[in-house]
Design a protein around this motif. Sequence first.
Motif, PDB file in Angstrom:
ATOM      1  N   THR A  45      26.898  24.719 -86.672  1.00 20.71           N
ATOM      2  CA  THR A  45      27.436  25.736 -85.765  1.00 20.71           C
ATOM      3  C   THR A  45      28.238  25.104 -84.640  1.00 20.71           C
ATOM      4  OG1 THR A  45      25.729  27.380 -86.218  1.00 20.71           O
ATOM      5  CG2 THR A  45      26.809  27.488 -84.072  1.00 20.71           C
ATOM      6  N   LYS A  46      27.674  24.100 -83.992  1.00 19.24           N
ATOM      7  CA  LYS A  46      28.353  23.478 -82.854  1.00 19.24           C
ATOM      8  C   LYS A  46      29.662  22.809 -83.274  1.00 19.24           C
ATOM      9  CE  LYS A  46      24.158  22.670 -80.111  1.00 19.24           C
ATOM     10  NZ  LYS A  46      23.238  21.628 -79.547  1.00 19.24           N
ATOM     11  N   LEU A  47      29.679  22.198 -84.463  1.00 17.69           N
ATOM     12  CA  LEU A  47      30.895  21.514 -84.893  1.00 17.69           C
ATOM     13  C   LEU A  47      31.967  22.518 -85.305  1.00 17.69           C
ATOM     14  CD1 LEU A  47      31.688  18.571 -84.942  1.00 17.69           C
ATOM     15  CD2 LEU A  47      31.174  18.500 -87.390  1.00 17.69           C
ATOM     16  N   ALA A  83      27.755  12.928 -77.352  1.00 21.90           N
ATOM     17  CA  ALA A  83      27.053  12.412 -76.169  1.00 21.90           C
ATOM     18  C   ALA A  83      25.774  13.201 -75.894  1.00 21.90           C
ATOM     19  CB  ALA A  83      27.980  12.467 -74.955  1.00 21.90           C
ATOM     20  N   ALA A  84      25.814  14.497 -76.149  1.00 21.82           N
ATOM     21  CA  ALA A  84      24.636  15.347 -75.922  1.00 21.82           C
ATOM     22  C   ALA A  84      23.635  15.220 -77.053  1.00 21.82           C
ATOM     23  CB  ALA A  84      25.076  16.801 -75.755  1.00 21.82           C
ATOM     24  N   GLY A  85      24.111  14.918 -78.273  1.00 22.90           N
ATOM     25  CA  GLY A  85      23.228  14.816 -79.429  1.00 22.90           C
ATOM     26  C   GLY A  85      22.827  16.180 -79.964  1.00 22.90           C
ATOM     27  N   GLY A  86      22.106  16.174 -81.076  1.00 24.79           N
ATOM     28  CA  GLY A  86      21.622  17.421 -81.650  1.00 24.79           C
ATOM     29  C   GLY A  86      22.727  18.300 -82.215  1.00 24.79           C
ATOM     30  N   VAL A  87      23.761  17.682 -82.741  1.00 19.75           N
ATOM     31  CA  VAL A  87      24.887  18.442 -83.278  1.00 19.75           C
ATOM     32  C   VAL A  87      24.446  19.229 -84.511  1.00 19.75           C
ATOM     33  CG1 VAL A  87      27.222  18.295 -84.232  1.00 19.75           C
ATOM     34  CG2 VAL A  87      26.520  16.733 -82.402  1.00 19.75           C
ATOM     35  N   LYS A 145      23.123  10.204 -87.003  1.00 12.70           N
ATOM     36  CA  LYS A 145      22.415   9.697 -85.822  1.00 12.70           C
ATOM     37  C   LYS A 145      22.506  10.663 -84.645  1.00 12.70           C
ATOM     38  CE  LYS A 145      22.279   5.616 -82.777  1.00 12.70           C
ATOM     39  NZ  LYS A 145      22.878   4.286 -82.495  1.00 12.70           N
ATOM     40  N   TYR A 146      23.541  11.532 -84.673  1.00 14.81           N
ATOM     41  CA  TYR A 146      23.783  12.411 -83.534  1.00 14.81           C
ATOM     42  C   TYR A 146      23.631  13.891 -83.879  1.00 14.81           C
ATOM     43  CZ  TYR A 146      25.683   8.018 -81.928  1.00 14.81           C
ATOM     44  OH  TYR A 146      25.833   6.690 -81.597  1.00 14.81           O
ATOM     45  N   THR A 147      23.070  14.187 -85.061  1.00 12.20           N
ATOM     46  CA  THR A 147      22.893  15.580 -85.458  1.00 12.20           C
ATOM     47  C   THR A 147      21.430  15.992 -85.316  1.00 12.20           C
ATOM     48  OG1 THR A 147      22.457  15.105 -87.800  1.00 12.20           O
ATOM     49  CG2 THR A 147      24.775  15.342 -87.121  1.00 12.20           C
ATOM     50  N   ALA A 148      21.211  17.273 -85.271  1.00 12.87           N
ATOM     51  CA  ALA A 148      19.853  17.784 -85.126  1.00 12.87           C
ATOM     52  C   ALA A 148      18.998  17.472 -86.345  1.00 12.87           C
ATOM     53  CB  ALA A 148      19.897  19.293 -84.890  1.00 12.87           C
TER      54      ALA A 148
END
Length: 926
Positions: free
Chosen positions: A699-701, A692-696, A410-413
């Motif tokens: 790379t970001k993780l 909170a920002a979304g689009g995880v 739900k919170y990933t790109a």
Amino acid sequence: MPRRTVRTTLDRLRTPGRLTGFLKSASICVLIAGLLSPLAQAPASAAASNDYCGGQCSDILPPGENGNATLAQILLNQAFGSQPDHAEDQLGPYANLATGYSGLTDAKINTFFNDASFGVASDQVASTEKPAGRTDVTIVRDKKTGVPHITGTTRYGTEFGAGYAAAEDRLWLMDVFRHVGRGQLTTFAGGAASNQGLEQEFYRNAPYSEADLQAQIDNAVANAGARGQQALADANAYIAGINSYIDASDSGRYFPGEYVLTGHKDSITNAGTIDHFKLTDLVALASVIGALFGSGGGGEVNNAISLLAAQSKYGVEQGTKVWEAFRERNDPEAVLTVHNGESFPYGTKPATAQGEALPDAGSVTTEPLVYDATGTGASQSASAASQAATATALSSAKRGMSNALVVSGKYTASGHPIAVFGPQTGYFAPQLLMLQEIQGPGISARGASFAGLSMYVELGRGQDYSWSATTSGQDIIDTYAVELCQDDYHYLYHGTCTAMDKVEQANSWKPTTADGTAAGSYTMRVWKTKYGPVEYRATVGGKKVAYTTLRSSYMHEADSIIGFQMLNDPDYVKGPADFQAAAQHINYTFNWFYADSQHTAYYNSGDNPVRPSGVDPEFPVWGQAAYEWQNWNPTTNTADYTPASQHPNSVDQDYYISWNNKQALNYTTASWGDGSVHRGNLLEDRVKKLVAAGGVTRTKLVQAMADAALTDLRAEDVLPKLLKVINSSTVTDSTAAAAVSKLQAWVTAGGKRTETSAGSKTYANADAIRILDAWWPLLVKAEFQPGLGSDLYTDITNNLPIDESPSAAHGPTGSHAGSSFQYGWWSYVDKDIRAVLGQSVQGGLTQKFCGDGTVSGCRDVLISTLKTAAGLSASTVYPGDSLCSAGDQWCADSIVQRTLGGIKHYNISWQNRPTFQQVVEYTSHR
């Protein structure tokens, strides 16, 4: 080239100086030339199985897959530093993430990780073999890492191949650890003090006879139906594969060279024997791994000692409150893995404790383990090693490690879950874990397994799902006080005077090329009761007692095999519910995490015994029927266990983090330190911000994990509050002002322990780091000892160490171990300083300790200790060791692959991250 080998043992096992001297012989090149015997292998293609990860599964396990080395390869390594193929080709990528993560992209992930897709592309096949000429199994190794990809057409052949590949990659290590598990390491590998300590540590808690080991196999099989029978067949095939390699390498003379260096084989005549493995060896191996990473609890006697000290100083009522405040059983500010407010009560404080058996003050003595010591078994270094082993074996601060970051789709790109997770198992050469892919009837998995237990993948991926674990540490070990009768070796059991069972292991050793320790011997002796082995002696109310420890997984080291079998079975695991059901069959204390293309999940495993109402698991209780585990059977050591629904569990939470922190509300772990500041906060703060920002993205993780891995927990979460107290008025002392300026600059820069540039071996903000490393123990003592008093302060430090900085010797692997900031007083300092500043504190301490409880008084204490710390030289703060010169800050922190065999590797810059790690994002599902 034939597969290769290793040498002596744990942090503990290092390449002795004598071997280096041995290599000075002028005939070394002639010897090497005579020992080299290349083995041609024909290339072949490997068929990939169903893989739903879309090329987005990655993993890494330093230093390299190849953990065997022939004698020739060991000599070359010792003389010239050369490495056998694939012995350290994963070390560089692993190390480079520390300076490369800031510029990471999804396309660059496999610069720092391996492609963990199933199968091997035809142009990437390095070798193929059919072990022992079998037609039902093929082992393909890839060019990049040499990982074995085992494909079988029969179940027996598949497991035979798994055993053969394990022996190819880890035979010496497997042999070392089966001897550790049997308490026979010194006889096998030499009498070095480190070896003595290691075998004593494990034998004290698992003094199994051959009959005990076999009984565990029989019971595990009998209680698991068809799966139990399949596990037995798998284990037998696996053992057959190991022994086939032993025979082939022995006759072909490409067995691990450590067998020569330790005197088991003759390099000229080939005389000597490499003993075949047997099923009971696997149980011995499992007991070591379970004790290291999956057995939470113990420490009740130390808890009692510190409670009594608190009551002595403050009185019973207030002293108990003080003790509970420092214990932080259920701290409301603790970071949680299940953070949705759901409660899972376990190990909570009863309203009125029943059956407590607290020792009389000053009466506790540790039960001796070593008897009849001679030679180097009785030396000063042996005594020191024995004391350290005892402290480790009996400590409540179990050094479980590992971390996990899992984000819901739900919170990933992409809309698919992403996970970055893995176990911190220390750094060894060869590594305790090994990589493999296994494809066969009822098995389809790739990942890591402990060497010698790799009939199944234990942490890794299936066709469309991945799983991993962290150590959880909930309490499955209780301490009982058994009243003595007749003499010191009889006790009352249900009113009858009963003899203790004496179990002994006699060991002796003599010097070898690998270990020049002079001859010696001793006997390890354990007294066993129905309530477990005797660990301490004391009096309770004037009565003589023995304190015993009873672990729910004792005599059940083999039971978890069923859970791992399920996790490898693509027909069993098809979603999060199946994953959780499989994890329920694992009796060791772990947090398990899961991700597929649609779902994430979590489950806390372990046989949590059901205790009688009123029994407080924090303290010893009387060995009486009223206080035993519910429906406990002493013959089989079985009892009633809490149902799965009462274990912390979750499906599709927005995100999960774990770094051995508290699992859920009201779920108490055995170790101290689950308070307001925990290294889990380093992950929580970063992942929460990403979600909170979304689009995880992957790379970001990965960047969140890597950033946390370089951060000093004290600098990020405690130092700003300390500086706030100090800066509450102008700092006029020039020494203190300069130190404050450096510390503030470091905090502003992120509080990281990282190189100025890749390979510089010099930290940015080096002086600030030195100051904090020197200051922390000084400020903690000055802050708390005056209020607690010397005795209570010391007793609480025995429950929870003050610090665990990267340069300190701590945990199961000593210094240079990577894993840091798990246990320390940062939560106490945080709560106390916030109270002094007048900030809101939930679950605070019972009083303000710093100074006189005022900002100005506390400030005086902090500045005084800071000035002292600032004046300590780098050579004092980092005194040096066999690897590092005094004052070398980077080296003091650096990670060393501790030699368990003859091959050495270079040290790498500090990172606080899993040893084996996966990065996964599945694109589809079956």
